[in-house]
Design a protein around this motif. Sequence first.
Motif, PDB file in Angstrom:
ATOM      1  N   LEU A   1     -45.312  48.828  20.667  1.00 27.59           N
ATOM      2  CA  LEU A   1     -44.974  48.342  19.714  1.00 27.59           C
ATOM      3  C   LEU A   1     -44.749  49.851  19.582  1.00 27.59           C
ATOM      4  O   LEU A   1     -44.147  49.999  18.060  1.00 27.59           O
ATOM      5  CB  LEU A   1     -45.544  48.375  18.830  1.00 27.59           C
ATOM      6  CG  LEU A   1     -46.629  46.593  18.535  1.00 27.59           C
ATOM      7  CD1 LEU A   1     -47.346  45.861  17.612  1.00 27.59           C
ATOM      8  CD2 LEU A   1     -45.262  45.741  18.875  1.00 27.59           C
ATOM      9  N   ILE A   2     -45.144  50.882  19.931  1.00 27.29           N
ATOM     10  CA  ILE A   2     -44.444  52.178  19.648  1.00 27.29           C
ATOM     11  C   ILE A   2     -43.747  52.831  20.542  1.00 27.29           C
ATOM     12  O   ILE A   2     -44.339  53.032  21.701  1.00 27.29           O
ATOM     13  CB  ILE A   2     -45.610  53.242  18.806  1.00 27.29           C
ATOM     14  CG1 ILE A   2     -46.466  52.095  17.765  1.00 27.29           C
ATOM     15  CG2 ILE A   2     -45.328  54.836  18.801  1.00 27.29           C
ATOM     16  CD1 ILE A   2     -47.649  53.302  16.788  1.00 27.29           C
ATOM     17  N   PHE A   3     -43.022  53.427  20.299  1.00 25.91           N
ATOM     18  CA  PHE A   3     -42.156  53.938  21.139  1.00 25.91           C
ATOM     19  C   PHE A   3     -40.932  56.150  21.670  1.00 25.91           C
ATOM     20  O   PHE A   3     -40.818  55.137  20.318  1.00 25.91           O
ATOM     21  CB  PHE A   3     -40.313  53.802  21.677  1.00 25.91           C
ATOM     22  CG  PHE A   3     -41.433  52.117  22.505  1.00 25.91           C
ATOM     23  CD1 PHE A   3     -41.439  51.569  23.934  1.00 25.91           C
ATOM     24  CD2 PHE A   3     -41.155  50.750  21.502  1.00 25.91           C
ATOM     25  CE1 PHE A   3     -41.531  50.247  24.281  1.00 25.91           C
ATOM     26  CE2 PHE A   3     -41.731  49.600  22.011  1.00 25.91           C
ATOM     27  CZ  PHE A   3     -41.615  49.347  23.006  1.00 25.91           C
ATOM     28  N   VAL A   4     -41.913  56.332  22.137  1.00 24.47           N
ATOM     29  CA  VAL A   4     -41.937  57.748  21.698  1.00 24.47           C
ATOM     30  C   VAL A   4     -41.107  58.596  22.781  1.00 24.47           C
ATOM     31  O   VAL A   4     -41.405  58.159  23.736  1.00 24.47           O
ATOM     32  CB  VAL A   4     -42.707  58.701  21.619  1.00 24.47           C
ATOM     33  CG1 VAL A   4     -42.844  60.202  21.131  1.00 24.47           C
ATOM     34  CG2 VAL A   4     -44.405  58.277  20.414  1.00 24.47           C
ATOM     35  N   ASP A   5     -39.747  58.978  22.443  1.00 22.75           N
ATOM     36  CA  ASP A   5     -38.827  59.783  23.347  1.00 22.75           C
ATOM     37  C   ASP A   5     -38.838  61.486  22.897  1.00 22.75           C
ATOM     38  O   ASP A   5     -38.705  62.263  22.144  1.00 22.75           O
ATOM     39  CB  ASP A   5     -37.462  59.575  23.064  1.00 22.75           C
ATOM     40  CG  ASP A   5     -36.542  59.977  24.471  1.00 22.75           C
ATOM     41  OD1 ASP A   5     -37.029  61.005  24.681  1.00 22.75           O
ATOM     42  OD2 ASP A   5     -35.637  59.819  25.159  1.00 22.75           O
ATOM     43  N   ASP A   6     -39.948  62.217  23.860  1.00 22.46           N
ATOM     44  CA  ASP A   6     -39.987  63.839  23.283  1.00 22.46           C
ATOM     45  C   ASP A   6     -38.530  64.741  23.245  1.00 22.46           C
ATOM     46  O   ASP A   6     -38.155  64.959  22.056  1.00 22.46           O
ATOM     47  CB  ASP A   6     -40.952  64.504  23.796  1.00 22.46           C
ATOM     48  CG  ASP A   6     -42.502  63.978  23.699  1.00 22.46           C
ATOM     49  OD1 ASP A   6     -42.353  64.213  21.813  1.00 22.46           O
ATOM     50  OD2 ASP A   6     -43.660  63.643  24.141  1.00 22.46           O
ATOM     51  N   LYS A   7     -38.111  64.061  24.653  1.00 24.40           N
ATOM     52  CA  LYS A   7     -36.938  64.925  25.280  1.00 24.40           C
ATOM     53  C   LYS A   7     -35.818  64.650  23.691  1.00 24.40           C
ATOM     54  O   LYS A   7     -35.194  65.495  23.200  1.00 24.40           O
ATOM     55  CB  LYS A   7     -36.356  64.095  26.052  1.00 24.40           C
ATOM     56  CG  LYS A   7     -36.099  65.055  27.428  1.00 24.40           C
ATOM     57  CD  LYS A   7     -36.346  64.854  28.261  1.00 24.40           C
ATOM     58  CE  LYS A   7     -36.631  63.160  29.460  1.00 24.40           C
ATOM     59  NZ  LYS A   7     -35.697  62.843  30.410  1.00 24.40           N
ATOM     60  N   GLN A   8     -35.608  63.171  23.057  1.00 27.07           N
ATOM     61  CA  GLN A   8     -34.266  63.177  22.220  1.00 27.07           C
ATOM     62  C   GLN A   8     -35.178  63.520  20.855  1.00 27.07           C
ATOM     63  O   GLN A   8     -34.429  62.984  19.990  1.00 27.07           O
ATOM     64  CB  GLN A   8     -34.221  61.758  22.196  1.00 27.07           C
ATOM     65  CG  GLN A   8     -33.442  61.376  23.688  1.00 27.07           C
ATOM     66  CD  GLN A   8     -32.583  60.194  23.311  1.00 27.07           C
ATOM     67  OE1 GLN A   8     -31.450  59.805  23.479  1.00 27.07           O
ATOM     68  NE2 GLN A   8     -33.267  59.069  23.783  1.00 27.07           N
ATOM     69  N   ASP A   9     -36.853  63.960  20.619  1.00 26.75           N
ATOM     70  CA  ASP A   9     -37.044  63.943  19.307  1.00 26.75           C
ATOM     71  C   ASP A   9     -37.123  62.337  18.601  1.00 26.75           C
ATOM     72  O   ASP A   9     -37.085  62.822  17.303  1.00 26.75           O
ATOM     73  CB  ASP A   9     -37.027  64.721  18.514  1.00 26.75           C
ATOM     74  CG  ASP A   9     -37.529  65.774  18.401  1.00 26.75           C
ATOM     75  OD1 ASP A   9     -39.070  65.573  19.044  1.00 26.75           O
ATOM     76  OD2 ASP A   9     -37.291  67.121  17.438  1.00 26.75           O
ATOM     77  N   LEU A  10     -37.376  61.663  19.027  1.00 32.79           N
ATOM     78  CA  LEU A  10     -36.940  60.160  18.565  1.00 32.79           C
ATOM     79  C   LEU A  10     -38.721  58.888  18.802  1.00 32.79           C
ATOM     80  O   LEU A  10     -39.311  59.336  20.359  1.00 32.79           O
ATOM     81  CB  LEU A  10     -36.001  59.325  19.066  1.00 32.79           C
ATOM     82  CG  LEU A  10     -34.571  59.836  18.668  1.00 32.79           C
ATOM     83  CD1 LEU A  10     -33.601  58.253  19.507  1.00 32.79           C
ATOM     84  CD2 LEU A  10     -34.942  59.603  16.872  1.00 32.79           C
ATOM     85  N   ARG A  11     -38.933  58.330  17.649  1.00 28.61           N
ATOM     86  CA  ARG A  11     -39.567  57.583  17.453  1.00 28.61           C
ATOM     87  C   ARG A  11     -39.529  56.321  17.102  1.00 28.61           C
ATOM     88  O   ARG A  11     -38.773  56.481  16.269  1.00 28.61           O
ATOM     89  CB  ARG A  11     -40.953  58.331  17.078  1.00 28.61           C
ATOM     90  CG  ARG A  11     -41.969  56.928  17.048  1.00 28.61           C
ATOM     91  CD  ARG A  11     -43.939  58.165  16.987  1.00 28.61           C
ATOM     92  NE  ARG A  11     -43.225  58.366  15.650  1.00 28.61           N
ATOM     93  CZ  ARG A  11     -44.685  58.563  14.539  1.00 28.61           C
ATOM     94  NH1 ARG A  11     -45.637  58.496  14.801  1.00 28.61           N
ATOM     95  NH2 ARG A  11     -44.158  58.979  13.098  1.00 28.61           N
TER      96      ARG A  11
END
Length: 209
Positions: free
Chosen positions: A36-46
């Motif tokens: 239910l939570i998706f984090v993408d550190d490269k794009q700084d998006l959650r």
Amino acid sequence: MITIALTKGRIEKDTVKILAKAGFDMSFMADKGRNLIFVDDKQDLRFLLVKAPDVATYVEHGIADLGVVGSDVLYEHPGSYLEMLDLNIGLCKFSVASIPSYNPYDHKRKKIATKYPKIATDFFNSKDEDVEIVAIQGSVEIAPVIGLTDAIVDIVETGNTLVANGLVVFEDIVRVSSRLIANSASIKQNPEIMTLIDRLQAVVGNEEV
Ligand code: PRT
Ligand code: MG
């Protein structure tokens, strides 16, 4: 990090498509599983996947900077968020429907079943019509068939659900579409949020609503 709350379910796919068209790499959400939570550190998006009315709650509390949710839900749960864009997805409408023999003029005080008491009340009040709202949680379509109410107010997309239950539309109330909402403090504090909104706007191609 920008956090976006998405409505889990039928508008999720189209929202992800818009984000991909805007140039974001959405592949990290391809294999969703039960996450239910998706984090993408490269794009700084959650991304948070939540139930529709909760999108507004997360945005209001500033946990999510942005949210995607149907205008039906926003109308029913007004709050302190900013409406930024009409994403033109999740298209449907609110309609008044009933059995074909229903005659709106037969009923001085209409009894209406709906999952959306606010929109139904406001619509009939705006026409100066006396109405009694019966709030129902689901399967609203059976209410006029079995005589609980005179008619229903519900979301109609293809109309198949109405047909399957022997109902017809008597009146359309308003178009429904998914909207991008924002937390006002987030927008002031993080200029990158406005940049993201501009990128989405370039894809959906309309002015702020
Ligand atoms: O259904 P659930 O309880 O899991 O969650 P939800 O209703 O909160 O979410 P979801 O995914 O069903 O809907 C999310 C959003 O999609 C809604 O808030 C609307 O803005 C939008 N949307 C677009 C729709 C429809 N189309 C739609 N057809 N929401 C619901 N429906 C339902 C409607 O309630 C009715 O029962 O589909 C039925 C009518 O569809 P037709 O095609 O038979 O006319
Ligand atoms: Mg639904």
